[in-house]
Every structure is written in C-alpha cells, then in structure tokens.
Design an enzyme around this catalytic site. Structure first.
Site, PDB file in Angstrom:
ATOM      1  N   GLU A   1     -43.802  13.261 -19.186  1.00 14.48           N
ATOM      2  CA  GLU A   1     -43.492  13.871 -17.885  1.00 14.48           C
ATOM      3  C   GLU A   1     -44.712  14.530 -17.281  1.00 14.48           C
ATOM      4  O   GLU A   1     -45.379  15.353 -17.920  1.00 14.48           O
ATOM      5  CB  GLU A   1     -42.346  14.890 -18.050  1.00 14.48           C
ATOM      6  CG  GLU A   1     -41.966  15.544 -16.722  1.00 14.48           C
ATOM      7  CD  GLU A   1     -40.621  16.248 -16.720  1.00 14.48           C
ATOM      8  OE1 GLU A   1     -39.878  16.153 -17.721  1.00 14.48           O
ATOM      9  OE2 GLU A   1     -40.313  16.885 -15.691  1.00 14.48           O
TER      10      GLU A   1
ATOM     11  N   GLU B   1     -37.530  17.947 -26.671  1.00 16.27           N
ATOM     12  CA  GLU B   1     -38.835  18.211 -26.056  1.00 16.27           C
ATOM     13  C   GLU B   1     -39.798  18.806 -27.081  1.00 16.27           C
ATOM     14  O   GLU B   1     -39.441  19.760 -27.780  1.00 16.27           O
ATOM     15  CB  GLU B   1     -38.675  19.205 -24.895  1.00 16.27           C
ATOM     16  CG  GLU B   1     -37.864  18.664 -23.743  1.00 16.27           C
ATOM     17  CD  GLU B   1     -37.765  19.633 -22.568  1.00 16.27           C
ATOM     18  OE1 GLU B   1     -38.392  20.719 -22.600  1.00 16.27           O
ATOM     19  OE2 GLU B   1     -37.040  19.305 -21.608  1.00 16.27           O
TER      20      GLU B   1
ATOM     21  N   ASP C   1     -30.765  17.392 -19.469  1.00 19.43           N
ATOM     22  CA  ASP C   1     -30.419  18.807 -19.296  1.00 19.43           C
ATOM     23  C   ASP C   1     -30.794  19.271 -17.886  1.00 19.43           C
ATOM     24  O   ASP C   1     -30.554  20.420 -17.518  1.00 19.43           O
ATOM     25  CB  ASP C   1     -31.034  19.688 -20.392  1.00 19.43           C
ATOM     26  CG  ASP C   1     -32.532  19.629 -20.435  1.00 19.43           C
ATOM     27  OD1 ASP C   1     -33.139  18.850 -19.664  1.00 19.43           O
ATOM     28  OD2 ASP C   1     -33.139  20.368 -21.248  1.00 19.43           O
ATOM     29  N   SER C   2     -31.325  18.347 -17.066  1.00 18.91           N
ATOM     30  CA  SER C   2     -31.484  18.617 -15.625  1.00 18.91           C
ATOM     31  C   SER C   2     -30.108  18.838 -14.996  1.00 18.91           C
ATOM     32  O   SER C   2     -30.026  19.295 -13.852  1.00 18.91           O
ATOM     33  CB  SER C   2     -32.225  17.464 -14.937  1.00 18.91           C
ATOM     34  OG  SER C   2     -31.677  16.208 -15.312  1.00 18.91           O
TER      35      SER C   2
ATOM     36  N   ASP D   1     -29.749  14.695 -23.856  1.00 23.31           N
ATOM     37  CA  ASP D   1     -30.717  15.764 -24.145  1.00 23.31           C
ATOM     38  C   ASP D   1     -30.122  16.809 -25.077  1.00 23.31           C
ATOM     39  O   ASP D   1     -28.968  17.231 -24.886  1.00 23.31           O
ATOM     40  CB  ASP D   1     -31.100  16.485 -22.841  1.00 23.31           C
ATOM     41  CG  ASP D   1     -32.400  15.968 -22.256  1.00 23.31           C
ATOM     42  OD1 ASP D   1     -33.228  15.423 -23.008  1.00 23.31           O
ATOM     43  OD2 ASP D   1     -32.589  16.122 -21.033  1.00 23.31           O
TER      44      ASP D   1
ATOM     45  N   LYS E   1     -32.424  13.299 -27.202  1.00 19.65           N
ATOM     46  CA  LYS E   1     -33.812  13.529 -26.779  1.00 19.65           C
ATOM     47  C   LYS E   1     -34.161  14.990 -26.995  1.00 19.65           C
ATOM     48  O   LYS E   1     -33.354  15.875 -26.694  1.00 19.65           O
ATOM     49  CB  LYS E   1     -34.009  13.131 -25.320  1.00 19.65           C
ATOM     50  CG  LYS E   1     -35.423  13.431 -24.795  1.00 19.65           C
ATOM     51  CD  LYS E   1     -35.734  12.714 -23.508  1.00 19.65           C
ATOM     52  CE  LYS E   1     -35.221  13.363 -22.263  1.00 19.65           C
ATOM     53  NZ  LYS E   1     -35.690  14.733 -21.988  1.00 19.65           N
TER      54      LYS E   1
HETATM   55  O1  KIV Z   1     -33.399  16.321 -18.066  1.00 16.54           O
HETATM   56  C1  KIV Z   1     -33.943  15.374 -17.486  1.00 16.54           C
HETATM   57  O2  KIV Z   1     -33.505  14.897 -16.433  1.00 16.54           O
HETATM   58  C2  KIV Z   1     -35.153  14.824 -18.081  1.00 16.54           C
HETATM   59  C3  KIV Z   1     -35.915  13.814 -17.283  1.00 16.54           C
HETATM   60  C4  KIV Z   1     -36.690  14.481 -16.216  1.00 16.54           C
HETATM   61  C5  KIV Z   1     -36.780  12.961 -18.138  1.00 16.54           C
HETATM   62  O3  KIV Z   1     -35.513  15.182 -19.160  1.00 16.54           O
END
Ligand code: KIV
Length: 272
Positions: free
Chosen positions: A189, A122, A51-52, A90, A120
């Site tokens: 992280e 969090e 989600d980056s 994510d 994934k």
């Molecule tokens: O969204 C992302 O890029 C991440 C990584 C920093 C692990 O969750």
C-alpha cells in the site's frame, strides 16, 4: 482461455499460477451481501472484507476501532453473496499483534464463524510469529506492507511510505520474510512504484498494489472509492469509475420532490 477465466473457484493456487503466467489479479473490497454478489458476478478474482469497513461502513476516522465481531459479521454477509471469488478477511487491530496464540484463536474464529477463505494481517518482522502460528492451523495468510493504516498513530500520516532507503530495504526484507513464513500473497500500500516493482521481482508470491504503481501482480481498491461514494477522498492513485455520490443525491432529491408534489405513487404504482 486465461487462468482466471478457466477457474470455477479462485484459490490461493490460482493466484500463484496467475503471477507465474503474468496475468493480472483483480481485488476489491466488499462488506455486505448485495455488493459482494454484484462484484463476484462481474468476475472479480479476490474480495477483501477490509477493515476499511471501519471508515466507510461505520464512519470512524481510522481502522483502529473495528472489532473482531464486526469483521466476522461483515465477512458472513459477504460469504453469502459469493460463488467464485477468493474471500480474504482482515484481522482487526489488537487481535494478532501481541500474542501469537491470540492471533491463532482470532483467525480461527474468522474462518469458523464467517466462512472466509483466508485472513490478512498488517506488518512484517514484528508479526511474523503470529503469521507462522496461524499458518500451522492451515489458514492461508495474506500479508500487508507499506502504509499499514492500523499503525496510523505511530506514523501520524497517511502519506507515501518507504521513500527513504532504510525503510525501503526493510520493506523488501519483510516481503521475503512473509514469503518464507508461507504467506500466499502480499498487499503493497502507497509505496513508490519502483520499490513495488523491486518487491514484486524479489518474491515468488503475488503482490497486490494500492497506490503502488503498475509493476505489481494485481490491484486492489476500496469499492466505495471506485464507485465515487466517498467523493471527498481524492488520493492520486484513485481512479473513480462512477460518481455514485452525485447519482444517489440526484435520485433522492427527485424522490423527495415526487412525494411532495404527489407525483409518486401514480395510478400504476398502487393496488386496487
Ligand atoms: O482494509 C482495506 O480496505 C485494505 C485495502 C486498502 C488493501 O486493507
């Protein structure tokens, strides 16, 4: 030959075997077809549709605004470029935290509509019910502990997490809980290296670190950071392998100058 070298397709079981054999796992983010194809061809083990994307693709300050539809779109593009890597997508903020039924239907949409292999999420104990519910549908889940960017407005800063004993203790308990719930791996992280080592020793599933030192089972970076596209972002943990920001700027400058001077296109770059 190494376990990853032998694998035609990387699966969650491959990652587990790699941990058991002490073989490091490599993971990078990708958000589009072309980049995913290059990274997969280079032999990366895991591609994270992170989600980056909210930051590096959409230009937002945080990962909070990105939607399920956006994540599904990015994952669809990545899936088309990948033959070998395990693709993890994510789950965006607001699609799994409150209600485990909503979490399951969001995860099902990601799997059905994008073709990604895993999701994934969090968090630890607060979201374990959602994780358990997603796992009942046979969807592999990667956990994410330590700095959890979706909670930026709770923490107020992107600085190193779990330096205090109480938070470190909770993080180790959360890692064990995620393993017990059935997660196949956990991202750690921005936590102290010594804590990451303790977590890695405490669980049998692979840990993948970002800003968590060397004593984890694998490493992940955001591809735009590794390539030096996001040149203004300089955390201590980041190793840049290219300076694409300057390379691209130089190429575009040259193109502008060639067009203006009528050097481009030349005789060989035209049709008769
Ligand atoms: O969204 C992302 O890029 C991440 C990584 C920093 C692990 O969750």
């Amino acid at each position: 030959m190494s376990i990853a070298g032998k694998a035609q397709k990387i699966t969650t079981n491959t990652l587990l075997s790699m941990k058991q054999a002490g073989e490091k796992i490599t993971m990078l983010t990708a958000y589009d077809y072309s980049m995913a194809k290059i990274i997969d061809g280079a032999g990366i083990d895991v591609i994270l549709v992170g989600d980056s994307a909210s930051n590096v693709m959409a230009g937002n300050d945080t990962t909070v605004p990105i939607t399920l539809e956006h994540m599904i779109y990015h994952a669809q593009c990545v899936v088309k470029g990948v033959n070998r890597a395990l693709i993890v997508c994510d789950m965006p903020f607001g699609t799994y935290q409150g209600d485990s039924k909503q979490a399951l239907s969001s995860a099902i949409r990601i799997m059905k509509e994008s073709g990604a292999h895993a999701v994934k999420l969090e968090g630890g104990s607060e979201i374990v019910e959602s994780i358990e519910r997603i796992l009942t549908a046979g969807i592999p889940v990667m956990g994410h502990l330590g700095l959890t960017p979706q909670s930026i407005y709770k923490f107020g800063t992107y600085s190193v997490r779990a330096r205090e004993d109480e938070e470190a203790k909770k993080l180790i308990e959360d890692a064990k809980l995620l393993e017990k719930a059935g997660c196949f791996s956990i991202v750690l992280e921005k936590i102290p290296a010594d804590l990451a080592r303790r977590v890695t020793e405490a669980v049998n599933i692979p840990t993948i670190g970002i800003g968590a030192g060397a004593d984890v089972d694998g490493q992940v970076l955001v591809i735009h950071d590794l390539l030096g596209i996001t040149h203004e972002f300089n955390p201590r943990f980041l190793r840049r392998y290219l300076n694409l920001h300057d390379e691209i700027t130089g190429a575009v400058d040259q193109y502008i100058s060639d067009v203006r001077s009528e050097d481009f296109p030349n005789e060989n770059e035209r049709y008769s």
